[in-house]
Design an enzyme around this catalytic site. Structure first.
Site, mmCIF file in Angstrom:
data_model
loop_
_atom_site.group_PDB
_atom_site.id
_atom_site.type_symbol
_atom_site.label_atom_id
_atom_site.label_comp_id
_atom_site.label_asym_id
_atom_site.label_seq_id
_atom_site.Cartn_x
_atom_site.Cartn_y
_atom_site.Cartn_z
ATOM 1 N N HIS A 3 3.939 -129.599 63.266
ATOM 2 C CA HIS A 3 2.894 -130.202 64.100
ATOM 3 C C HIS A 3 2.253 -129.144 65.011
ATOM 4 O O HIS A 3 1.042 -129.127 65.196
ATOM 5 C CB HIS A 3 3.467 -131.345 64.957
ATOM 6 C CG HIS A 3 3.861 -132.533 64.137
ATOM 7 N ND1 HIS A 3 3.279 -133.761 64.264
ATOM 8 C CD2 HIS A 3 4.770 -132.664 63.140
ATOM 9 C CE1 HIS A 3 3.826 -134.612 63.400
ATOM 10 N NE2 HIS A 3 4.734 -133.966 62.714
ATOM 11 N N ASP A 99 -1.480 -135.699 69.147
ATOM 12 C CA ASP A 99 -0.699 -135.759 67.918
ATOM 13 C C ASP A 99 -0.627 -137.180 67.358
ATOM 14 O O ASP A 99 -0.567 -138.166 68.099
ATOM 15 C CB ASP A 99 0.719 -135.233 68.198
ATOM 16 C CG ASP A 99 1.526 -135.070 66.925
ATOM 17 O OD1 ASP A 99 1.309 -134.059 66.234
ATOM 18 O OD2 ASP A 99 2.334 -135.960 66.603
HETATM 19 BR BR1 BUP Z 1 10.895 -121.805 57.915
HETATM 20 C C1 BUP Z 1 9.254 -121.008 58.257
HETATM 21 N N1 BUP Z 1 8.030 -119.032 58.680
HETATM 22 O O1 BUP Z 1 10.242 -118.873 58.323
HETATM 23 P P1 BUP Z 1 5.527 -127.429 57.135
HETATM 24 C C2 BUP Z 1 8.108 -121.732 58.384
HETATM 25 N N2 BUP Z 1 6.928 -121.101 58.682
HETATM 26 O O2 BUP Z 1 5.835 -119.137 59.061
HETATM 27 P P2 BUP Z 1 8.021 -128.370 58.355
HETATM 28 C C3 BUP Z 1 6.875 -119.746 58.820
HETATM 29 O O3 BUP Z 1 6.062 -123.129 59.560
HETATM 30 P P3 BUP Z 1 7.321 -131.035 58.948
HETATM 31 C C4 BUP Z 1 9.236 -119.589 58.420
HETATM 32 O O4 BUP Z 1 4.094 -121.288 57.279
HETATM 33 C C5 BUP Z 1 4.276 -123.578 58.101
HETATM 34 O O5 BUP Z 1 3.069 -123.271 58.734
HETATM 35 C C6 BUP Z 1 4.988 -122.298 57.655
HETATM 36 O O6 BUP Z 1 5.335 -126.417 58.343
HETATM 37 C C7 BUP Z 1 5.706 -121.898 58.923
HETATM 38 O O7 BUP Z 1 7.039 -127.856 57.181
HETATM 39 C C8 BUP Z 1 5.222 -124.182 59.118
HETATM 40 O O8 BUP Z 1 5.344 -126.729 55.858
HETATM 41 C C9 BUP Z 1 6.093 -125.258 58.532
HETATM 42 O O9 BUP Z 1 4.620 -128.568 57.370
HETATM 43 O O10 BUP Z 1 7.243 -129.489 59.067
HETATM 44 O O11 BUP Z 1 8.259 -127.369 59.382
HETATM 45 O O12 BUP Z 1 9.202 -128.884 57.637
HETATM 46 O O13 BUP Z 1 8.757 -131.421 59.154
HETATM 47 O O14 BUP Z 1 6.445 -131.525 60.032
HETATM 48 O O15 BUP Z 1 6.814 -131.329 57.567
#
Ligand code: BUP
Length: 444
Positions: A3, A99
């Site tokens: 988020h 949000d």
């Molecule tokens: Br782990 C990791 N580096 O090592 P999502 C994640 N990320 O840049 P999530 C990194 O975190 P929800 C790491 O690029 C993305 O922008 C990745 O978001 C970055 O999954 C973010 O993909 C992760 O939406 O969120 O964190 O599980 O639970 O809200 O779906």
């Protein structure tokens, strides 16, 4: 991070469009990753006005000990404190974005301030359809096999997050409480783009699904931002990637909140080795990074697997936060084994990397299906279940990796999606026009 990251990217986009931005951040934060990202953001954008929302404690006696859930609960209970913060701003607000999980507690504040207000829904247009129709469909979904989303595939009941089917679950209650209030918003922002979800967006905006729904604005894919992202040096993984042939490496990461059981982690390691492909694996041992005390890989993977990985010399495993954006942008990366968090899906689209999806929780099965049916740039295994539902064996994982990495058509599709994604956000592109129109409205 799922988020916070899109919020910061949106804030950066607004700064680039010369908007005066105030960012309200809840204090304290939960993870090191969050606090690091925020401090990098404020250093990169000193012009952004920073306000802290000092959180009240989360409600006592909550049975759910997930620190992210406790934080979510504390934020919802503290939203009334926003009013004095917002009403004293100078210059006064022209619009307010909050949000998707805060509709009920923020709505009275936003209405009292009296400026146009929007939610940022941090998932797909298809998921927003589901969210906005949920109160009407909740009963029938429990008794049926699934339901239809316009412009998307039939959503089988097994893709719906189990908490939403459990009539006693808190998330279901919050969904039911918040969803009908979307009609009170001035709009909904999505990190998606018209070219990949056009029918769904049209159906939403034509009021075919929910009467009096406010405009839904596709503003994505939000561009990963070189000015503040890159929490760490990601030096070693990038150096290692530099030495690998183009398109040869599978990047493996299941998001910021997934900590799989150790027996499942070992099966993944086994699957990666069985596949025979090179891999870069970001492995998390704990849900919250501050609680991760096991620094050694052997402690999580077991000495035998670590030795095998070293002997085969085809993979790199890291336990630290990496700069996912730089990894997906690297020419050596030819595939992404992902949990299909929506940000990860949009980032893979932006960088043109095919996905092997292993959705583990929440909206991730619907996101994984998006990859297959709206972009065709990957595949997912429908019988692997939710996180912990069953042990997925190394053999199955190895076969699925081979299927992804050997299929040329996924690469071609990923390249096409990348072109369309970049067009959407360039000058005159669909998302750029949508953002421009909003800013012009706020100026009035
Ligand atoms: Br782990 C990791 N580096 O090592 P999502 C994640 N990320 O840049 P999530 C990194 O975190 P929800 C790491 O690029 C993305 O922008 C990745 O978001 C970055 O999954 C973010 O993909 C992760 O939406 O969120 O964190 O599980 O639970 O809200 O779906």
């Amino acid at each position: 991070m799922g988020h916070l990251t899109p919020f910061l990217r949106l804030a950066a986009m607004l700064c680039h469009h010369h908007c005066h931005v105030t960012l309200i951040t809840p204090k304290p934060t939960v993870s090191n990753a969050e606090s690091m990202l925020l401090s990098k953001f404020f250093s990169a954008f000193p012009q952004v006005n920073q306000l802290n929302l000092h959180l009240l404690p989360s409600s006592s006696g909550t049975a759910n000990a997930d620190p992210f859930f406790l934080q979510f609960d504390a934020i919802r209970r503290s939203c009334h404190l926003l009013h004095p913060l917002l009403s004293s701003l100078s210059p006064p607000l022209a619009s307010f974005v909050y949000d998707m999980t805060l509709i009920s507690p923020v709505l009275p504040v936003a209405t009292a301030i009296g400026v146009p207000h929007y939610i940022l829904f941090t998932s797909s247009a298809s998921m927003f359809c589901f969210f906005s129709c949920f109160p009407n469909a909740a009963e029938s979904i429990c008794d049926s096999d699934g339901f239809d989303i316009p412009g998307f595939s039939y959503v089988s009941k097994s893709w719906i997050p189990p908490q939403l089917l459990d009539i006693n679950a808190i998330f279901r209650k919050l969904f039911l409480e918040d969803s009908p209030k979307v009609t009170k918003l001035d709009g909904v922002f999505l990190n998606t783009f018209e070219e990949v979800e056009s029918k769904t967006l049209k159906a939403l905006n034509a009021g075919e699904l929910v009467k009096d729904l406010p405009p839904v604005h596709a503003l994505g894919p939000f561009v990963p931002c070189y000015e503040f992202e890159g929490l760490c040096e990601t030096g070693e993984p990038l150096k290692w990637l530099d030495e690998q042939p183009d398109g040869s490496v599978l990047y493996v990461c299941f998001g910021s909140r997934t900590a799989l059981e150790s027996n499942q982690i070992r099966e993944i390691g086994d699957g990666l080795l069985r596949s025979g492909f090179r891999f870069l694996w970001v492995m998390k041992g704990n849900k919250v990074d501050t609680e991760d005390e096991e620094k050694r890989l052997e402690g999580v993977l077991g000495i035998e697997l670590v030795e095998k990985i070293i002997k085969e010399n085809k993979g790199m495993v890291v336990k630290e936060w990496v700069d996912q954006r730089q990894i997906l942008d690297h020419s050596a990366v030819g595939g992404f084994f992902s949990h299909c968090g929506w940000n990860s899906v949009m980032e893979a689209a932006f960088y043109g990397v095919p996905i092997l999806g292993w959705p583990l929780a929440g909206d991730q099965k619907i996101n994984a299906e998006f990859v297959v049916s709206n972009g065709g740039f990957g595949t997912w295994k429908k019988d692997w279940g939710w996180e912990g539902e069953r042990l997925v064996r190394g053999e199955e994982i190895g076969d699925a990796i081979k299927e992804l990495m050997s299929n040329e058509s996924f690469f071609a599709k990923a390249e096409q999606v990348k072109m369309v994604a970049r067009k959407a956000i360039s000058i005159g592109g669909s998302s750029e026009i949508n953002l421009h129109k909003l800013i012009e409205e706020w100026k009035k």
